[in-house]
Design an enzyme around this catalytic site. Sequence first.
Site, PDB file in Angstrom:
ATOM      1  N   SER A 274      18.475  62.538 -55.242  1.00 58.35           N
ATOM      2  CA  SER A 274      18.453  62.939 -56.662  1.00 58.35           C
ATOM      3  C   SER A 274      17.069  63.418 -57.085  1.00 58.35           C
ATOM      4  O   SER A 274      16.855  63.782 -58.236  1.00 58.35           O
ATOM      5  CB  SER A 274      18.883  61.756 -57.539  1.00 58.35           C
TER       6      SER A 274
ATOM      7  N   THR B  20      37.896  80.486 -97.978  1.00 59.24           N
ATOM      8  CA  THR B  20      38.763  79.522 -97.299  1.00 59.24           C
ATOM      9  C   THR B  20      39.722  80.388 -96.486  1.00 59.24           C
ATOM     10  O   THR B  20      40.069  81.485 -96.921  1.00 59.24           O
ATOM     11  CB  THR B  20      39.557  78.638 -98.286  1.00 59.24           C
ATOM     12  N   HIS B  21      40.098  79.941 -95.315  1.00 59.24           N
ATOM     13  CA  HIS B  21      40.927  80.739 -94.397  1.00 59.24           C
ATOM     14  C   HIS B  21      40.275  82.082 -94.069  1.00 59.24           C
ATOM     15  O   HIS B  21      40.958  83.052 -93.760  1.00 59.24           O
ATOM     16  CB  HIS B  21      42.330  80.994 -94.979  1.00 59.24           C
TER      17      HIS B  21
ATOM     18  N   SER C   5      21.405  97.308 -76.898  1.00 56.85           N
ATOM     19  CA  SER C   5      22.390  97.503 -75.835  1.00 56.85           C
ATOM     20  C   SER C   5      21.801  98.450 -74.797  1.00 56.85           C
ATOM     21  O   SER C   5      20.960  99.284 -75.115  1.00 56.85           O
ATOM     22  CB  SER C   5      23.658  98.086 -76.451  1.00 56.85           C
TER      23      SER C   5
ATOM     24  N   LYS D  22      22.947 100.135 -81.260  1.00 55.04           N
ATOM     25  CA  LYS D  22      23.293  98.722 -81.452  1.00 55.04           C
ATOM     26  C   LYS D  22      22.119  97.769 -81.598  1.00 55.04           C
ATOM     27  O   LYS D  22      21.056  97.941 -81.009  1.00 55.04           O
ATOM     28  CB  LYS D  22      24.175  98.240 -80.291  1.00 55.04           C
TER      29      LYS D  22
ATOM     30  N   ASN E 119      22.098  93.617 -81.443  1.00 56.62           N
ATOM     31  CA  ASN E 119      23.047  92.531 -81.182  1.00 56.62           C
ATOM     32  C   ASN E 119      22.503  91.158 -81.583  1.00 56.62           C
ATOM     33  O   ASN E 119      21.322  90.881 -81.396  1.00 56.62           O
ATOM     34  CB  ASN E 119      23.407  92.510 -79.695  1.00 56.62           C
TER      35      ASN E 119
ATOM     36  N   GLU F 272      24.758  84.107 -80.637  1.00 57.71           N
ATOM     37  CA  GLU F 272      25.823  84.125 -79.621  1.00 57.71           C
ATOM     38  C   GLU F 272      25.512  83.146 -78.497  1.00 57.71           C
ATOM     39  O   GLU F 272      26.382  82.432 -78.012  1.00 57.71           O
ATOM     40  CB  GLU F 272      25.976  85.534 -79.043  1.00 57.71           C
TER      41      GLU F 272
ATOM     42  N   GLN G 168      24.528  58.037 -60.739  1.00 62.32           N
ATOM     43  CA  GLN G 168      23.441  58.996 -60.534  1.00 62.32           C
ATOM     44  C   GLN G 168      23.757  60.323 -61.228  1.00 62.32           C
ATOM     45  O   GLN G 168      22.852  61.085 -61.561  1.00 62.32           O
ATOM     46  CB  GLN G 168      23.226  59.212 -59.033  1.00 62.32           C
TER      47      GLN G 168
HETATM   48  N1  ARG Z   1      19.009  57.513 -57.733  1.00 61.98           N
HETATM   49  C1  ARG Z   1      19.813  56.417 -58.168  1.00 61.98           C
HETATM   50  C2  ARG Z   1      20.488  56.760 -59.488  1.00 61.98           C
HETATM   51  O1  ARG Z   1      20.068  57.671 -60.093  1.00 61.98           O
HETATM   52  C3  ARG Z   1      18.964  55.197 -58.360  1.00 61.98           C
HETATM   53  C4  ARG Z   1      19.689  53.912 -58.230  1.00 61.98           C
HETATM   54  C5  ARG Z   1      20.135  53.736 -56.824  1.00 61.98           C
HETATM   55  N2  ARG Z   1      20.728  52.467 -56.618  1.00 61.98           N
HETATM   56  C6  ARG Z   1      21.425  52.177 -55.546  1.00 61.98           C
HETATM   57  N3  ARG Z   1      21.958  50.996 -55.488  1.00 61.98           N
HETATM   58  N4  ARG Z   1      21.607  53.034 -54.565  1.00 61.98           N
HETATM   59  O2  ARG Z   1      21.455  56.140 -59.887  1.00 61.98           O
END
Ligand code: ARG
Length: 462
Positions: free
Chosen positions: A25, A157-158, A279, A285, A287, A292, A324
């Site tokens: 992560s 309204t509407h 555009s 144009k 925009n 948006e 995670q």
């Molecule tokens: N990277 C993990 C998360 O974001 C951290 C916690 C990991 N815990 C574990 N028991 N593997 O959730």
Amino acid sequence: MTEKQTWSQRFESALHPAIARFNASISFDIELIEYDITGSQAHAKMLAHTGIISRAEGEALFNGLEQVRQEYRQGQFQPGVDAEDVHFAVEKRLTEIVGDVGKKLHTARSRNDQVGTDTRLYLRDQIQQIRQQLRDWQTVLVDIAEKNVETLIPGYTHLQRAQPVSLAHHLLAYFQMAQRDWERLEDVYSRVNISPLGCGALAGTTFPIDRHYTANLLHFDNVYANSLDGVSDRDFAIEFLCAASIIMVHLSRLSEEIILWASEEFRFITLKDSCATGSSIMPQKKNPDVPELVRGKTGRVFGHLQAMLVIMKGLPLAYNKDLQEDKECIFDSVNTVKACLEAMTILLQEGLEFRHQRLATAVTEDFANATDVADYLAARGVPFREAYNIVGKVVKTSIAAGKLLKDLQLEEWQQIHPAFAADIYEAITPRQVVAARNSYGGTGFEQVRQALVNARTQIGVK
Ligand code: ARG
């Protein structure tokens, strides 16, 4: 081959590189690094305070963590995928800096309570930043409203012209939405600001830790009362995503109005060059890309709320790796809401101009004063439902004759009902139609002026 994992002693072989990447992560939770360091510093202090480690060890950990922070800020420490996640990355770098004592940091702690702590510290800061941005948006709304109490705009309204309203009244409706958003986030904050630190992996710890001590150092209001709940609760994330989604609803509705107003069909506003785009093929144009995009980005925040709910719904206690997945939902929503609030505030402040001439014409070219004719008769004793039917007929004959109500002769009015007198003309001017709606919260100028005073008080600006 990837480098050995922190937990690899129990394992026979190394992690498959693709699985290591899948599991990691670090590419996104690096966002939490400073909070991870702050949380770890509090934990290290607590370990020393309770005598679980020595005072010197506590200081070494604290200072080493500070060095990791500085190295990160200066770009010297850039953890890669081998680190798995930000928690391992920081601990590893700490141990390189301070030596074996670094290995004591994780005493009486798990990544499960650690990541919960980090996420809450991050979200706490972000919530306060978003609340400040809401205030900025409200300030701009009030500034424009103040200059436009007597500017009239068709009210719908509407999406059919209904009754003219003060432009200030229209803008102050968004002020009220933003006010609720601001209050909602304050409420969410109170549940974000609870410390899970010390819940351990799921069951607490055998060490004599002091959870209130770390909670105090980190300015949490309280600690989770149940360790299983503390490590697996993501209600605070769902609540935040819900509040973020509602902010996006409000921004998206205003965006939709701005897009309509800028169209040739409405022509209520002109977009200024600093906030509009051209555009690639149609040279004429201009925009409304900003509103948006805001309207479009709303979808991703709603999506993250949905994702978070689904992530949680089948999870057995306590921590599961599914959790995670909360981070990208939270980070992207935070970034999207902040970007949209900033863009919308700039757009209102300097990106558009109301076309006063056109608005003044727009409020006179229809039958949006018909209710006032009915009210006129009702005020002179005709039962409202009867008056309503009479005016329905008046509108029908006027349309057939190609006239507006203001163009009818007094005799024509009096043929319809003897109660009509010369003051009917004044009663149906757009200005009078608006001014007369002086009921509390209505668009009458007196009400709007009072609403502006109240708005200024609410946001604390004189
Ligand atoms: N990277 C993990 C998360 O974001 C951290 C916690 C990991 N815990 C574990 N028991 N593997 O959730």
